[in-house]
Design a protein around this motif. Structure first.
Motif, PDB file in Angstrom:
ATOM      1  N   LYS A  32      -4.364  32.022   9.815  1.00 59.07           N
ATOM      2  CA  LYS A  32      -3.236  32.933   9.571  1.00 59.07           C
ATOM      3  C   LYS A  32      -2.172  32.222   8.724  1.00 59.07           C
ATOM      4  N   ARG A  49      -1.920  40.760   9.767  1.00 61.56           N
ATOM      5  CA  ARG A  49      -2.026  40.977  11.194  1.00 61.56           C
ATOM      6  C   ARG A  49      -3.422  41.476  11.574  1.00 61.56           C
ATOM      7  N   ALA A  58      -5.764  38.577  11.324  1.00 60.79           N
ATOM      8  CA  ALA A  58      -5.514  37.602  12.398  1.00 60.79           C
ATOM      9  C   ALA A  58      -6.080  38.097  13.728  1.00 60.79           C
ATOM     10  N   ILE A  59      -5.907  39.376  14.003  1.00 62.77           N
ATOM     11  CA  ILE A  59      -6.392  39.931  15.273  1.00 62.77           C
ATOM     12  C   ILE A  59      -7.918  39.900  15.331  1.00 62.77           C
ATOM     13  N   TYR A  97      -8.993  36.327  15.836  1.00 59.81           N
ATOM     14  CA  TYR A  97      -8.654  35.849  17.180  1.00 59.81           C
ATOM     15  C   TYR A  97      -9.618  36.413  18.222  1.00 59.81           C
ATOM     16  N   MET A 129      -7.339  34.840  31.773  1.00 59.40           N
ATOM     17  CA  MET A 129      -6.656  34.523  30.523  1.00 59.40           C
ATOM     18  C   MET A 129      -6.099  35.777  29.855  1.00 59.40           C
ATOM     19  N   GLY A 130      -6.320  36.914  30.454  1.00 60.11           N
ATOM     20  CA  GLY A 130      -5.808  38.152  29.867  1.00 60.11           C
ATOM     21  C   GLY A 130      -6.784  38.813  28.913  1.00 60.11           C
ATOM     22  N   PHE A 131      -8.049  38.377  28.990  1.00 57.39           N
ATOM     23  CA  PHE A 131      -9.079  38.988  28.134  1.00 57.39           C
ATOM     24  C   PHE A 131     -10.212  39.495  29.020  1.00 57.39           C
ATOM     25  N   ASN A 160     -11.793  46.098  19.094  1.00 56.60           N
ATOM     26  CA  ASN A 160     -10.599  45.641  18.368  1.00 56.60           C
ATOM     27  C   ASN A 160     -10.971  45.066  16.997  1.00 56.60           C
ATOM     28  N   ARG A 214     -11.913  47.961  14.736  1.00 53.66           N
ATOM     29  CA  ARG A 214     -10.732  48.729  14.343  1.00 53.66           C
ATOM     30  C   ARG A 214      -9.955  48.034  13.219  1.00 53.66           C
ATOM     31  N   MET A 255      -4.101  40.851  27.370  1.00 59.92           N
ATOM     32  CA  MET A 255      -3.783  40.422  26.016  1.00 59.92           C
ATOM     33  C   MET A 255      -4.533  41.234  24.958  1.00 59.92           C
ATOM     34  N   LEU A 301      -3.007  43.177  21.542  1.00 58.54           N
ATOM     35  CA  LEU A 301      -3.548  43.081  20.187  1.00 58.54           C
ATOM     36  C   LEU A 301      -3.883  44.443  19.578  1.00 58.54           C
ATOM     37  N   ARG A 302      -3.785  45.491  20.351  1.00 55.68           N
ATOM     38  CA  ARG A 302      -4.145  46.821  19.843  1.00 55.68           C
ATOM     39  C   ARG A 302      -2.984  47.517  19.149  1.00 55.68           C
ATOM     40  N   PHE A 323       0.855  47.687  16.955  1.00 52.97           N
ATOM     41  CA  PHE A 323       1.650  47.096  15.901  1.00 52.97           C
ATOM     42  C   PHE A 323       2.979  46.668  16.507  1.00 52.97           C
ATOM     43  N   MET A 324       3.356  45.406  16.335  1.00 50.14           N
ATOM     44  CA  MET A 324       4.445  44.867  17.149  1.00 50.14           C
ATOM     45  C   MET A 324       5.618  44.308  16.347  1.00 50.14           C
ATOM     46  N   GLN A 329      -2.770  31.349  26.353  1.00 49.16           N
ATOM     47  CA  GLN A 329      -3.260  32.480  25.546  1.00 49.16           C
ATOM     48  C   GLN A 329      -2.189  33.549  25.342  1.00 49.16           C
ATOM     49  N   ARG A 388      -0.385  32.367  22.306  1.00 54.64           N
ATOM     50  CA  ARG A 388      -1.230  32.527  21.113  1.00 54.64           C
ATOM     51  C   ARG A 388      -1.343  33.995  20.715  1.00 54.64           C
ATOM     52  N   THR A 389      -1.506  34.848  21.713  1.00 49.36           N
ATOM     53  CA  THR A 389      -1.606  36.283  21.423  1.00 49.36           C
ATOM     54  C   THR A 389      -0.318  36.767  20.768  1.00 49.36           C
ATOM     55  N   GLU A 408       1.750  35.025  19.016  1.00 52.00           N
ATOM     56  CA  GLU A 408       1.818  34.501  17.653  1.00 52.00           C
ATOM     57  C   GLU A 408       0.961  35.328  16.699  1.00 52.00           C
ATOM     58  N   ILE A 409      -0.240  35.657  17.133  1.00 53.56           N
ATOM     59  CA  ILE A 409      -1.156  36.444  16.296  1.00 53.56           C
ATOM     60  C   ILE A 409      -0.571  37.841  16.043  1.00 53.56           C
ATOM     61  N   SER A 410       0.125  38.402  17.039  1.00 55.68           N
ATOM     62  CA  SER A 410       0.659  39.765  16.925  1.00 55.68           C
ATOM     63  C   SER A 410       2.059  39.838  16.327  1.00 55.68           C
ATOM     64  N   ASN A 411       2.599  38.730  15.862  1.00 55.35           N
ATOM     65  CA  ASN A 411       3.978  38.688  15.339  1.00 55.35           C
ATOM     66  C   ASN A 411       5.031  39.026  16.382  1.00 55.35           C
ATOM     67  N   HIS A 422       5.657  27.873  17.086  1.00 56.52           N
ATOM     68  CA  HIS A 422       5.533  29.183  16.437  1.00 56.52           C
ATOM     69  C   HIS A 422       6.820  30.006  16.508  1.00 56.52           C
TER      70      HIS A 422
END
Lengths: 136, 146
Positions: free
Chosen positions: A23, A37, A40-41, A44, A100-102, A110, A113, B59, B63-64, B66-67, B80, B83-84, B86-89, B112
């Motif tokens: 990124k 974005r 990056a998503i 990731y 970990m939230g996944f 995702n 998409r 998380m 990521l789904r 727009f942030m 995480q 990191r999430t 950071e990836i999502s702004n 970050h």
């Protein structure tokens, strides 16, 4: 421009480092924030997939003036039923991944998409190959 | 109880204007922290303004969407999460339910430029307070295309 990253399976503390670095690199290319974005998503989520499910993998990026092509290959158990794996909410993730939230079955949808083309192939017991492309 | 800043404490006749004000609320991280009564651990940019918030422990769901100008409220306290974000702004995270941020997480947040707030309230109460004070949910239109 080509970039290659190694991803270690099961190394949750390092998961996301490759995507984060890519990124940063892409930021210098004057890509719109929205596009950046999306890329990056997708990166990731695919990196998390390798960390969560495979033993090890590599991420190859090919950055062209009009698109970015990503190939993520891993050695691991593979995916038995790809159609099922693409469904939102279907997951075989372990408890550790969920903490970990996944692991809620959102990763592959995702990626789909957020990319313009996506191809997923797998040989159970050998590994998985994910290919996706984002057009600028 | 709604915590209004002193300058916005209103008389009933001005209520109509206040409703208008709420539609365009922007607040910085200090104001956010004041509302949720939390503890600011790191503030990279005190002048950055937030217009909306998103609450989730998952998380992949973060990521789904727009942030832009959005802060994240979560009870998930792992590397995480940072990191999430950071990836999502996302440039501000409120950790709910008294979760303690580890040194590794704080270090990554510094790298970050992500503001970190620790808060003893539940996600529901943090969300409710910020909503009452004018932060908006992210809209369906902000969802990354289906």
């Amino acid at each position: 421009m080509k970039i290659k990253y190694h991803i270690e399976g099961g190394d949750f503390s390092a998961a996301g480092i490759a995507s984060s670095e890519i990124k940063k690199i892409l930021k210098q290319f004057n890509i719109s924030p929205l596009l950046l974005r999306r890329i990056a998503i997708a990166l990731y989520e695919s990196e998390m997939n390798v960390v969560a499910h495979a033993y090890r993998g590599t991420m190859h990026l090919d950055i062209q003036p009009s698109s970015i092509q990503v190939v993520v290959e891993d050695e691991g158990p593979g995916i038995g039923n790809i159609e099922k794996a693409m469904e939102e909410g279907f997951s075989t993730a372990t408890e550790e991944v969920r903490q970990m939230g996944f692991g809620a079955g959102m990763g592959l949808p995702n990626i789909k998409r957020n990319s313009d083309e996506m191809k997923l192939t797998s040989t159970p017991g050998v590994g998985t190959r994910l290919e996706f492309k984002v057009i600028f | 109880m709604i915590i209004y800043p002193e300058k916005f404490r209103i008389k009933p006749e001005f209520e109509r204007h206040f409703v208008n004000y709420l539609r365009h609320v922007k607040m910085n991280v200090d104001r956010v922290n004041e509302i949720v009564n939390g503890e600011l651990l790191f503030v990279p940019d005190p002048s950055f303004l937030y217009t909306s918030a998103f609450a989730s422990d998952l998380m992949s769901d973060v990521l789904r969407y727009f942030m832009e100008n959005t802060l994240l409220i979560t009870g998930l306290c792992t590397l995480q999460t940072i990191r999430t974000a950071e990836i999502s702004n996302i440039s501000c995270i409120i950790f709910a339910r008294g979760k303690r941020v580890s040194d590794d997480m704080l270090q990554l947040a510094r790298e970050h430029s992500i503001a970190i707030i620790e808060c003893g309230l539940t996600m529901f109460e943090i969300s409710g307070r910020l909503y009452q004070n004018g932060l908006r949910p992210i809209g369906e239109s902000e969802r990354v295309r289906e």
